[in-house]
Design a protein around this motif. Structure first.
Motif, mmCIF file in Angstrom:
data_model
loop_
_atom_site.group_PDB
_atom_site.id
_atom_site.type_symbol
_atom_site.label_atom_id
_atom_site.label_comp_id
_atom_site.label_asym_id
_atom_site.label_seq_id
_atom_site.Cartn_x
_atom_site.Cartn_y
_atom_site.Cartn_z
ATOM 1 N N GLU A 148 0.839 -1.200 0.000
ATOM 2 C CA GLU A 148 0.000 0.000 0.000
ATOM 3 C C GLU A 148 0.876 1.252 0.000
ATOM 4 O O GLU A 148 1.767 1.408 0.830
ATOM 5 C CB GLU A 148 -0.915 0.008 1.223
ATOM 6 C CG GLU A 148 -1.815 1.234 1.279
ATOM 7 C CD GLU A 148 -2.740 1.238 2.485
ATOM 8 O OE1 GLU A 148 -2.964 2.329 3.053
ATOM 9 O OE2 GLU A 148 -3.233 0.147 2.862
ATOM 10 N N ARG A 166 -3.758 6.130 0.404
ATOM 11 C CA ARG A 166 -5.202 5.931 0.484
ATOM 12 C C ARG A 166 -5.877 7.292 0.563
ATOM 13 O O ARG A 166 -5.355 8.227 1.161
ATOM 14 C CB ARG A 166 -5.599 5.027 1.651
ATOM 15 C CG ARG A 166 -5.127 5.461 3.021
ATOM 16 C CD ARG A 166 -5.703 4.542 4.115
ATOM 17 N NE ARG A 166 -5.463 3.140 3.839
ATOM 18 C CZ ARG A 166 -6.421 2.197 3.868
ATOM 19 N NH1 ARG A 166 -7.669 2.539 4.173
ATOM 20 N NH2 ARG A 166 -6.134 0.934 3.623
ATOM 21 N N GLU A 178 -7.920 -0.388 -5.267
ATOM 22 C CA GLU A 178 -9.048 -1.084 -4.666
ATOM 23 C C GLU A 178 -9.848 -0.120 -3.799
ATOM 24 O O GLU A 178 -9.325 0.899 -3.340
ATOM 25 C CB GLU A 178 -8.585 -2.292 -3.846
ATOM 26 C CG GLU A 178 -7.672 -1.962 -2.692
ATOM 27 C CD GLU A 178 -7.124 -3.205 -2.009
ATOM 28 O OE1 GLU A 178 -7.038 -4.262 -2.680
ATOM 29 O OE2 GLU A 178 -6.778 -3.132 -0.815
ATOM 30 N N GLU A 222 -12.112 0.299 -0.406
ATOM 31 C CA GLU A 222 -12.538 -0.218 0.892
ATOM 32 C C GLU A 222 -13.807 0.523 1.293
ATOM 33 O O GLU A 222 -13.805 1.753 1.399
ATOM 34 C CB GLU A 222 -11.452 -0.015 1.945
ATOM 35 C CG GLU A 222 -10.203 -0.851 1.705
ATOM 36 C CD GLU A 222 -9.171 -0.673 2.809
ATOM 37 O OE1 GLU A 222 -9.356 0.233 3.657
ATOM 38 O OE2 GLU A 222 -8.182 -1.428 2.827
ATOM 39 N N LEU A 261 -15.286 -1.781 8.330
ATOM 40 C CA LEU A 261 -15.006 -2.253 6.976
ATOM 41 C C LEU A 261 -15.963 -3.385 6.610
ATOM 42 O O LEU A 261 -16.023 -4.403 7.304
ATOM 43 C CB LEU A 261 -13.561 -2.747 6.881
ATOM 44 C CG LEU A 261 -13.119 -3.290 5.514
ATOM 45 C CD1 LEU A 261 -13.146 -2.195 4.463
ATOM 46 C CD2 LEU A 261 -11.722 -3.905 5.617
ATOM 47 N N ASP A 297 -16.438 -4.216 2.987
ATOM 48 C CA ASP A 297 -16.122 -4.779 1.666
ATOM 49 C C ASP A 297 -14.826 -4.181 1.131
ATOM 50 O O ASP A 297 -14.532 -2.999 1.359
ATOM 51 C CB ASP A 297 -17.251 -4.485 0.672
ATOM 52 C CG ASP A 297 -16.977 -5.079 -0.699
ATOM 53 O OD1 ASP A 297 -17.083 -6.308 -0.843
ATOM 54 O OD2 ASP A 297 -16.638 -4.315 -1.621
ATOM 55 N N THR A 298 -14.052 -5.029 0.450
ATOM 56 C CA THR A 298 -12.868 -4.586 -0.291
ATOM 57 C C THR A 298 -12.946 -5.181 -1.688
ATOM 58 O O THR A 298 -13.058 -6.398 -1.837
ATOM 59 C CB THR A 298 -11.570 -5.051 0.393
ATOM 60 O OG1 THR A 298 -11.501 -4.514 1.722
ATOM 61 C CG2 THR A 298 -10.357 -4.577 -0.393
ATOM 62 N N SER A 299 -12.927 -4.336 -2.702
ATOM 63 C CA SER A 299 -13.084 -4.819 -4.075
ATOM 64 C C SER A 299 -12.169 -4.038 -5.013
ATOM 65 O O SER A 299 -11.803 -2.893 -4.729
ATOM 66 C CB SER A 299 -14.538 -4.686 -4.531
ATOM 67 O OG SER A 299 -14.962 -3.336 -4.452
#
Length: 232
Positions: A145, A148, A178, A180, A187, A189-191
């Motif tokens: 990462e 963000r 991605e 979040e 949290l 969902d992460t896609s």
């Protein structure tokens, strides 16, 4: 276009879609026409002048003409099947690329890592259902990462400038994105976030349409989830 970095807001952009129409089977058309032909012939017989009936040779000529057309259609289908078998079951390049010729110059939307070459990358970042906040995460080719950013709920398209919070440009290379999604700071969902990239080339390979994007990435055309005209 307003570019964003670690401290700048994102820019919203627009998208457009494409549609296609199904083709009709020649065999079905011939079958339907033959039924119509028989009905017309029956009506012709029922309404002929009994004092001057139609010569039987006329019926034979009409049947022979229609039969010739039907046989031609069946022959064409047989030749197509033989062509496919002789090519090892793989469609000819022209058939594979039918419908893709207009893609060159368009922008493809793909959920794939992309090559960053110093130009802003347009990202579609969708919130998960029921989420009330979300963040866009940027990762390098190793999955580390880097940054963000907080996403606004009314923003679905954003542009990543490639600069960090200090204004320094990230090195050229492959990056992935991605989203979040959160509900009440939890949290849920992460896609993957989809990105737009220009299509430079389309070609056929082993019966599959392949694309080369402007960053050099190659992929199957089936991986494209959206298309739009280039944004000026």
């Amino acid at each position: 276009m307003v570019e964003i970095s670690g401290t700048q807001p994102f820019q919203t952009t627009a998208q457009s879609g494409t549609t296609s129409a199904p083709s009709e089977s020649a065999r079905a058309v011939v079958s339907s026409d033959f039924e119509t032909f028989l009905k017309m012939m029956t009506v012709q017989v029922q309404n002929q002048d009994p004092l001057n009936p139609i010569d039987s040779s006329d019926y034979a000529t009409q049947l022979a003409t229609f039969s010739s057309v039907e046989q031609q259609v069946l022959t064409n289908e047989l030749l197509t099947s033989m062509k496919t078998l002789l090519s090892g079951g793989v469609e000819a390049p022209g058939e594979v690329l039918r419908g893709y010729s207009d893609w060159v110059g368009m922008e493809a939307l793909v959920e794939e890592p992309v090559q960053f070459s110093g130009q802003p990358i347009d990202v579609r970042a969708d919130f998960a259902p029921n989420a009330n906040s979300a963040m866009l995460v940027v990762r390098d080719s190793e999955g580390v990462e880097l940054e963000r950013f907080v996403l606004n709920e009314n923003q679905s398209h954003v542009s990543w400038s490639g600069r960090d919070a200090s204004g320094q440009m990230h090195p050229q290379g492959v990056y992935s994105f991605e989203v979040e999604s959160f509900f009440l700071d939890e949290l849920i969902d992460t896609s993957p976030a989809a990105v737009y990239s220009n299509i430079n080339e389309v070609w056929a390979e082993s019966g599959t349409a392949k694309l080369r994007l402007s960053d050099g990435t190659e992929m199957d055309a089936n991986n494209v989830i959206g298309l739009r005209e280039p944004v000026v």
